[in-house]
Motif scaffolding. Sequence first.
Motif, mmCIF file in Angstrom:
data_model
loop_
_atom_site.group_PDB
_atom_site.id
_atom_site.type_symbol
_atom_site.label_atom_id
_atom_site.label_comp_id
_atom_site.label_asym_id
_atom_site.label_seq_id
_atom_site.Cartn_x
_atom_site.Cartn_y
_atom_site.Cartn_z
ATOM 1 N N LEU A 12 0.379 23.439 8.493
ATOM 2 C CA LEU A 12 -0.417 24.476 7.831
ATOM 3 C C LEU A 12 0.148 25.854 8.161
ATOM 4 O O LEU A 12 0.320 26.201 9.329
ATOM 5 N N LEU A 13 0.439 26.623 7.127
ATOM 6 C CA LEU A 13 0.946 27.983 7.301
ATOM 7 C C LEU A 13 -0.180 28.979 7.099
ATOM 8 O O LEU A 13 -0.834 28.988 6.057
ATOM 9 N N VAL A 14 -0.415 29.809 8.100
ATOM 10 C CA VAL A 14 -1.442 30.843 8.031
ATOM 11 C C VAL A 14 -0.766 32.197 8.219
ATOM 12 O O VAL A 14 0.041 32.380 9.133
ATOM 13 N N ALA A 15 -1.086 33.144 7.365
ATOM 14 C CA ALA A 15 -0.456 34.463 7.414
ATOM 15 C C ALA A 15 -0.805 35.202 8.705
ATOM 16 O O ALA A 15 -1.833 34.943 9.340
ATOM 17 N N ASP A 16 0.050 36.146 9.070
ATOM 18 C CA ASP A 16 -0.214 36.962 10.252
ATOM 19 C C ASP A 16 -1.504 37.748 10.106
ATOM 20 O O ASP A 16 -2.140 38.101 11.106
ATOM 21 N N GLU A 17 -1.887 38.034 8.853
ATOM 22 C CA GLU A 17 -3.129 38.771 8.612
ATOM 23 C C GLU A 17 -4.369 37.921 8.890
ATOM 24 O O GLU A 17 -5.481 38.440 8.969
ATOM 25 N N GLY A 18 -4.179 36.610 8.996
ATOM 26 C CA GLY A 18 -5.302 35.734 9.280
ATOM 27 C C GLY A 18 -6.052 35.328 8.033
ATOM 28 O O GLY A 18 -5.515 35.358 6.926
ATOM 29 N N TYR A 19 -7.303 34.950 8.204
ATOM 30 C CA TYR A 19 -8.124 34.461 7.093
ATOM 31 C C TYR A 19 -9.411 35.261 7.019
ATOM 32 O O TYR A 19 -10.172 35.344 7.985
ATOM 33 N N ARG A 20 -9.639 35.845 5.854
ATOM 34 C CA ARG A 20 -10.844 36.616 5.629
ATOM 35 C C ARG A 20 -11.932 35.692 5.087
ATOM 36 O O ARG A 20 -12.006 35.415 3.890
ATOM 37 N N GLY A 21 -12.722 35.198 5.963
ATOM 38 C CA GLY A 21 -13.775 34.268 5.593
ATOM 39 C C GLY A 21 -14.098 33.367 6.761
ATOM 40 O O GLY A 21 -13.941 33.747 7.926
ATOM 41 N N VAL A 22 -14.537 32.150 6.443
ATOM 42 C CA VAL A 22 -14.995 31.195 7.459
ATOM 43 C C VAL A 22 -14.081 29.982 7.484
ATOM 44 O O VAL A 22 -13.862 29.337 6.460
ATOM 45 N N ILE A 23 -13.556 29.672 8.656
ATOM 46 C CA ILE A 23 -12.833 28.419 8.866
ATOM 47 C C ILE A 23 -13.846 27.393 9.361
ATOM 48 O O ILE A 23 -14.519 27.602 10.371
ATOM 49 N N VAL A 24 -13.966 26.287 8.625
ATOM 50 C CA VAL A 24 -14.871 25.206 9.028
ATOM 51 C C VAL A 24 -14.011 24.143 9.705
ATOM 52 O O VAL A 24 -13.317 23.368 9.042
ATOM 53 N N ALA A 25 -14.039 24.128 11.017
ATOM 54 C CA ALA A 25 -13.133 23.285 11.809
ATOM 55 C C ALA A 25 -13.742 21.900 11.999
ATOM 56 O O ALA A 25 -14.250 21.561 13.073
ATOM 57 N N VAL A 26 -13.662 21.102 10.971
ATOM 58 C CA VAL A 26 -14.261 19.777 11.011
ATOM 59 C C VAL A 26 -13.612 18.890 12.069
ATOM 60 O O VAL A 26 -14.285 18.113 12.746
ATOM 61 N N ALA A 27 -12.308 18.999 12.225
ATOM 62 C CA ALA A 27 -11.604 18.126 13.158
ATOM 63 C C ALA A 27 -11.931 18.417 14.618
ATOM 64 O O ALA A 27 -11.655 17.589 15.484
ATOM 65 N N ASP A 28 -12.515 19.576 14.905
ATOM 66 C CA ASP A 28 -12.883 19.884 16.284
ATOM 67 C C ASP A 28 -14.197 19.221 16.682
ATOM 68 O O ASP A 28 -14.496 19.096 17.867
ATOM 69 N N GLY A 29 -14.990 18.809 15.686
ATOM 70 C CA GLY A 29 -16.301 18.255 16.000
ATOM 71 C C GLY A 29 -16.528 16.836 15.537
ATOM 72 O O GLY A 29 -17.198 16.054 16.218
ATOM 73 N N LEU A 30 -15.994 16.477 14.378
ATOM 74 C CA LEU A 30 -16.213 15.135 13.832
ATOM 75 C C LEU A 30 -15.121 14.188 14.325
ATOM 76 O O LEU A 30 -14.137 13.927 13.641
ATOM 77 N N VAL A 31 -15.299 13.676 15.528
ATOM 78 C CA VAL A 31 -14.260 12.851 16.150
ATOM 79 C C VAL A 31 -14.819 11.514 16.639
ATOM 80 O O VAL A 31 -14.239 10.883 17.515
#
Length: 249
Positions: free
Chosen positions: A81-100
């Motif tokens: 996954l490529l993410v810009a240096d500017e980051g993400y303007r919004g909400v990241i829903v990190a499903v993989a951090d919790g649904l394990v």
Amino acid sequence: MSESGTTGDDHLQPLAWKLRSIVGEDNVLVNEPMSEHTSFEIGGPADLYVIPEDFDEVHGVIDACKQADVPYFLLGRGSDLLVADEGYRGVIVAVADGLVGVSVDDDEMWCQAGVTLREASEMACELGLSGLEFACGIPGSIGGACFMNAGAYGGCMADVLKSVYVLHQDGREETIPVDELDLAIATVALRTRTWWYSRPPSTLTRPIPRRFARLWTSLRAGARRSSLSSCPAPDPRSSAPRATSWASL
């Protein structure tokens, strides 16, 4: 990880409070660097990084983002996954951090979307369940693997996938058998059901490190910055059905 706190964007404050009421204070991070969550270790900060821990929380987080008209992105393991240096303007829903979560019933295994393929493969071998050996070297999560029908060395997810439990864009949740997957409408796979045939664990655990010795060496050495899977892709001429499109995180 960044501490949960006050976001610099005033218009996101009400949403941040709402999200904390859904997933808890500690599971809403502000200005979280995405470089911490991608295999390339690059990416600027996300306005809000949210970690839901069950299906209801995923549903609630997405509903809250829609109501606030704030963009959201469903994140798996961040492989390639490529993410810009500017980051993400919004909400990241990190499903993989919790649904394990993983549960086993005889020769069937239910894996939540955030379980890594490597973990699922190792657990299957320990339980004497054969069929997922091909996946021990494929990066990413079960959810992402269903999206792309991940495969290697003559095997792919379509060979072992039995059904997916999905969240549709309109809010409906549904269990879809693999032979009925027709996911033209965007969905989120929250859990997958797979099956294997049983074999003694001793016959399964030995071939994996022998077959993928170089891969295991690199994984143990902490090698992460790779743009490719360490295994070849399945033969495109294969007649195996594709577990495709939108059934992913």
